[in-house]
Every structure is written in C-alpha cells, then in structure tokens.
Design a protein around this motif. Structure first.
Motif, PDB file in Angstrom:
ATOM      1  N   TYR A  44      54.876  37.352  38.508  1.00  0.00           N
ATOM      2  CA  TYR A  44      53.876  38.430  38.457  1.00  0.00           C
ATOM      3  C   TYR A  44      54.365  39.680  37.745  1.00  0.00           C
ATOM      4  O   TYR A  44      53.557  40.520  37.364  1.00  0.00           O
ATOM      5  CB  TYR A  44      53.403  38.796  39.887  1.00  0.00           C
ATOM      6  CG  TYR A  44      52.339  37.847  40.371  1.00  0.00           C
ATOM      7  CD1 TYR A  44      51.078  37.838  39.800  1.00  0.00           C
ATOM      8  CD2 TYR A  44      52.605  36.919  41.375  1.00  0.00           C
ATOM      9  CE1 TYR A  44      50.103  36.946  40.212  1.00  0.00           C
ATOM     10  CE2 TYR A  44      51.639  36.020  41.793  1.00  0.00           C
ATOM     11  CZ  TYR A  44      50.386  36.046  41.200  1.00  0.00           C
ATOM     12  OH  TYR A  44      49.429  35.158  41.603  1.00  0.00           O
ATOM     13  N   ALA A  94      44.981  43.636  42.498  1.00  0.00           N
ATOM     14  CA  ALA A  94      43.728  43.642  41.723  1.00  0.00           C
ATOM     15  C   ALA A  94      43.803  42.791  40.463  1.00  0.00           C
ATOM     16  O   ALA A  94      42.853  42.777  39.675  1.00  0.00           O
ATOM     17  CB  ALA A  94      43.351  45.080  41.373  1.00  0.00           C
ATOM     18  N   HIS A 129      50.049  43.793  35.192  1.00  0.00           N
ATOM     19  CA  HIS A 129      48.652  43.844  35.644  1.00  0.00           C
ATOM     20  C   HIS A 129      48.123  45.279  35.679  1.00  0.00           C
ATOM     21  O   HIS A 129      46.963  45.522  35.332  1.00  0.00           O
ATOM     22  CB  HIS A 129      48.501  43.189  37.023  1.00  0.00           C
ATOM     23  CG  HIS A 129      48.343  41.696  36.934  1.00  0.00           C
ATOM     24  ND1 HIS A 129      48.343  40.873  38.026  1.00  0.00           N
ATOM     25  CD2 HIS A 129      48.180  40.891  35.860  1.00  0.00           C
ATOM     26  CE1 HIS A 129      48.181  39.617  37.623  1.00  0.00           C
ATOM     27  NE2 HIS A 129      48.101  39.614  36.326  1.00  0.00           N
ATOM     28  N   GLU A 165      42.552  36.872  47.022  1.00  0.00           N
ATOM     29  CA  GLU A 165      43.736  36.073  46.653  1.00  0.00           C
ATOM     30  C   GLU A 165      45.007  36.919  46.568  1.00  0.00           C
ATOM     31  O   GLU A 165      45.771  36.790  45.619  1.00  0.00           O
ATOM     32  CB  GLU A 165      43.516  35.342  45.329  1.00  0.00           C
ATOM     33  CG  GLU A 165      42.500  34.231  45.423  1.00  0.00           C
ATOM     34  CD  GLU A 165      42.659  33.242  44.290  1.00  0.00           C
ATOM     35  OE1 GLU A 165      43.767  32.728  44.095  1.00  0.00           O
ATOM     36  OE2 GLU A 165      41.660  32.993  43.601  1.00  0.00           O
TER      37      GLU A 165
HETATM   38  C1  SAM Z   1      46.299  35.678  42.480  1.00  0.00           C
HETATM   39  S1  SAM Z   1      46.293  37.307  41.861  1.00  0.00           S
HETATM   40  C2  SAM Z   1      44.657  37.806  42.382  1.00  0.00           C
HETATM   41  C3  SAM Z   1      44.060  38.764  41.437  1.00  0.00           C
HETATM   42  C4  SAM Z   1      42.708  39.362  41.684  1.00  0.00           C
HETATM   43  N1  SAM Z   1      42.508  39.820  43.027  1.00  0.00           N
HETATM   44  C5  SAM Z   1      41.574  38.475  41.216  1.00  0.00           C
HETATM   45  O1  SAM Z   1      40.693  38.197  42.010  1.00  0.00           O
HETATM   46  O2  SAM Z   1      41.551  38.078  40.050  1.00  0.00           O
HETATM   47  C6  SAM Z   1      47.356  38.183  42.990  1.00  0.00           C
HETATM   48  C7  SAM Z   1      47.528  39.635  42.641  1.00  0.00           C
HETATM   49  O3  SAM Z   1      48.207  40.300  43.696  1.00  0.00           O
HETATM   50  C8  SAM Z   1      49.274  41.088  43.169  1.00  0.00           C
HETATM   51  N2  SAM Z   1      50.231  41.262  44.276  1.00  0.00           N
HETATM   52  C9  SAM Z   1      50.984  40.334  44.877  1.00  0.00           C
HETATM   53  N3  SAM Z   1      51.677  40.859  45.894  1.00  0.00           N
HETATM   54  C10 SAM Z   1      51.327  42.164  45.948  1.00  0.00           C
HETATM   55  C11 SAM Z   1      51.693  43.247  46.794  1.00  0.00           C
HETATM   56  N4  SAM Z   1      52.542  43.086  47.809  1.00  0.00           N
HETATM   57  N5  SAM Z   1      51.132  44.458  46.567  1.00  0.00           N
HETATM   58  C12 SAM Z   1      50.256  44.630  45.556  1.00  0.00           C
HETATM   59  N6  SAM Z   1      49.891  43.657  44.708  1.00  0.00           N
HETATM   60  C13 SAM Z   1      50.415  42.432  44.915  1.00  0.00           C
HETATM   61  C14 SAM Z   1      49.729  40.295  41.966  1.00  0.00           C
HETATM   62  O4  SAM Z   1      50.482  41.045  41.058  1.00  0.00           O
HETATM   63  C15 SAM Z   1      48.365  39.892  41.388  1.00  0.00           C
HETATM   64  O5  SAM Z   1      47.805  40.941  40.662  1.00  0.00           O
END
Ligand code: SAM
Length: 391
Positions: A44, A94, A129, A165
């Motif tokens: 990520y 996001a 992102h 997600e």
């Molecule tokens: C599978 S993607 C989902 C993206 C988005 N919500 C969508 O519907 O397209 C997971 C997202 O969560 C972010 N992420 C993962 N762990 C996180 C954390 N602890 N705090 C903030 N963002 C996080 C990742 O970088 C990525 O942008």
C-alpha cells in the motif's frame, strides 16, 4: 500482463529475510504488516495501480458511482436525524478517493445544506493513495470540504465514521489448534523461501479472542485473528460523540466465520485480479486480506456505547437505499441498448452473491445517541415498488 511488470519486490523480501535473521521467526501479523505497510516497499505504500481494471482488485466504489450515491442518502438521513447542523464525516482507508468523490458529488446535489456544513476528513496511511485522492477530489478540496488527518490527531466528533474495505486489510495473526492447544503460525526462512512453523501464542489476547467469539477453534483448524480490528472499533467508539459508524467489508458473524467446517480460515491474496491463498508469493505486489468478525465489532463497539442499528448483506443495504429504482432510472437514460446492457452488467456486480460483492460483503451501521430510527437502508425489499414491466 506486460513482460516488464514487476511482480515481486526483491527489496522488501530482503528486508523481511533480514528481520527474521536478526530476531528469529516473526508472527504472521508482523509479516503481513511488512508486506502491506513497509514504509518504502509495502504493497500500500509503494507507487502502484491497486484498484480498478489496471490494478489488482475492484472495490464497490471503483465499480460505479451509484455505490457512493446510495450511501450519500443514508448519510443525508443521519444528518437529518442529528438535527441538520455541522457534520463531520471521517473516512478511513479512502483508496483512490472514488467513494469520497461520489459521496461529495451526490451530497452537493441532493443535500446542499449538508454539503455546505460538511467537514470530510480522510485518514489514509498510503502516501501514494493520498496523492491520488488529492487529484481526484480537487474540486471539493477547493470548496474547503476535505482535509487529511492521522488517526491519532483525530479529536472527538459528531457525525459519521465510514470505511469500505479497510478492516480486512489490517494485519492478522494466524492461529491453529494442534494437540488440543492454540498455537500461532510464525514465519521463518528456509533457504531463499519463507516457511511457516507453529509456536506459542505471542499475545494472550489471541486466546481471549475465541472465548469472546463464543466459538472455540476446532482441532486441526486454522483461523485469522484481527486484534487490530478490536482496538480500532474501541478507539472509533470512543472518538464518536454522537452519530454513526458505517463499516462495509467482507466478513461474517463469529459463528459463521469460525464455523468448524471452515478449516483453513479466509486469508486471500489479490494480484492482477487473480486470487490465491498464498501470501508468500508476489511479496509487496499483492494485497492480503482476511474476512472480518462482525460479532466482535458489535460487542466491543457496544462497550463504547455503539448500538447496532443495521447489519446485513451489501445487496440488501443497497436495495433499501434505492438500488433498483436507480438502475431503472439510469437504464432509461441510456438510448444505446448495448450501453444499457453494459450498465446492467456493471451494476450487477454490486449486488450479485456469486462472484460479485452482494453477499460476502456486509454492512454494519452502529449508532450513538440516535435512538432506534427507521433507517432508509433497512427498507424491506417487499416495499420496493417497481413500475410494471421494469425488467
Ligand atoms: C482495499 S483499499 C479500500 C479503498 C477504498 N475504501 C475503496 O473503496 O476503494 C484499503 C485502503 O485502506 C488504506 N489503509 C489500510 N490500513 C490503513 C490504516 N490503518 N489507516 C488508514 N488507511 C489505511 C489503504 O492504504 C487503502 O487505501
């Protein structure tokens, strides 16, 4: 796939091997954390197309803007229930900003008074992102509606905490029951490859997890334990003064997630739209996920005053918010029959159980200080009035 495409990060692999050589075997949770979130080479954190056709997986918000538009209606109703004042909407994880964009576009059109008072805060761990979000959301940033925060800087707020997600991407511990004892899966190296070995639990909470879930692990079975999710909902519950937590993700209630027949857990990896259960390939170039335990989000949220107002499959949630009516409306706007057919096929992904996002995806809406409102998303399917000959 282009022959120039990078399918593994040798730098990340070398870094994990180095850490194992230094400290000995590491927990799977630590391994997953490094694979996904290593500061420089994590899946990520590095620059990569992850979401959408050119990436590794689709998310509902990347499929069609209708997903965000329908959620906007639920957010709009929450705002009305809360007295139509200033409203903070926090979105964690996001992605590329699709959901945020569709929500803000829809709120600006359908709830202009809410839009004018909206404070949309994004918490996003990936700088790649964050960059994509800033570009996609430029209009709403210029309007003063969006800002970026870290979780630890967030102050108590009233409004809604939203994620799609996110929780399935938190690092999980892997646990197995062997000789009637819970043991933890540790990651070590054999030559140039990673290998698993079983060891004692690295955290007592791994034991408590199965008791809390009221679902003991069956001999020989393996399960993921997402301790980070439990800490997360506790903190989110503390931060929310009044309003709702809306969590959309794949997962099940505990009894289904930890059912005896689910012998190997739910760990899944995604690389270029291929899924596999092997987290030791495509290191740094594949997503790793595990289904979430919604019962524990409800239970621990409850300790922080969050009451479950809605829990159900994504297809029911979207139907309640007007999915079918919108599908009919959008189809009617399309004069080219081939494009109308393509639209139907695209939107079907949001609600189809098999191979789509309709059933394995669940929606949990927890409220604080809202009473027991009749939520739009909970409208029963039998109440959906379709015009004759709609299909
Ligand atoms: C599978 S993607 C989902 C993206 C988005 N919500 C969508 O519907 O397209 C997971 C997202 O969560 C972010 N992420 C993962 N762990 C996180 C954390 N602890 N705090 C903030 N963002 C996080 C990742 O970088 C990525 O942008």
């Amino acid at each position: 796939m282009s022959h120039l495409e990078i399918t593994e990060s040798p730098e990340l692999k070398a870094e994990i091997v180095r850490q194992i050589a230094q400290q000995g075997a590491i927990s799977f949770a630590r391994y997953m954390e490094l694979c996904l979130y290593h500061q420089q080479y994590g899946y990520y954190t590095s620059t990569r197309n992850r979401i959408g056709k050119q990436g590794d997986f689709f998310t509902s918000s990347s499929v069609h803007s209708l997903f965000g538009r329908l959620i906007a209606r639920q957010i709009g109703q929450l705002w009305q229930l809360m007295g139509e004042g200033p409203f903070t909407l926090v979105e964690q994880g996001a992605g590329e900003g699709y959901l945020c964009l569709d929500l803000l576009d829809a709120l600006a059109e359908e709830f202009p008074e809410l839009y004018a008072q909206l404070d949309y805060r994004i918490i996003e761990v990936s700088s790649d992102h964050r960059g994509k979000q800033r570009q996609r959301l430029a209009v709403h940033v210029a309007a003063g509606r969006v800002s970026w925060w870290t979780f630890s800087d967030l102050e108590p707020f009233a409004g809604c905490f939203l994620s799609n997600e996110l929780v399935d991407a938190f690092p999980v511990h892997l646990v197995e029951k062997k000789n009637n004892e819970l043991q933890e899966v540790m990651v070590t190296c054999t030559g140039a490859d990673f290998a698993e070995e079983l060891g004692p639990l690295t955290d007592q909470r791994l034991n408590d997890y199965f008791e809390l879930s009221q679902q003991p692990l069956v001999e020989g079975n393996r399960a993921e334990v997402n301790l980070a999710a439990l800490d997360w909902i506790r903190q989110v519950g503390r931060l929310l003064q009044r309003g709702a937590v809306l969590t959309i993700d794949y997962g099940y209630p505990a009894a289904e997630l930890l059912a005896p027949w689910r012998r190997a857990g739910t760990l899944l990896c995604y690389h270029r739209h291929q899924s596999s259960d092997n987290p030791y390939q495509h290191i740094g170039c594949q997503d790793i996920t595990a289904h979430i335990n919604f019962s524990l989000l409800e239970m621990i949220g409850g300790e922080q005053g969050l009451e479950t107002l809605y829990f159900g499959e994504q297809y029911r949630f979207l139907m309640g918010l007007g999915f079918l009516e919108e599908l009919i409306r959008l189809q009617a706007l399309e004069t080219d029959p081939q494009k109308a057919q393509a639209l139907r096929m695209t939107l079907k992904n949001l609600i189809m159980p098999e191979g789509g996002m309709g059933e394995s995806f669940k929606v949990l809406l927890q409220g604080k200080g809202l009473g027991s409102p009749d939520l739009l998303c909970a409208r029963p399917i039998r109440e959906i009035g379709l015009p004759p000959g709609a299909f």
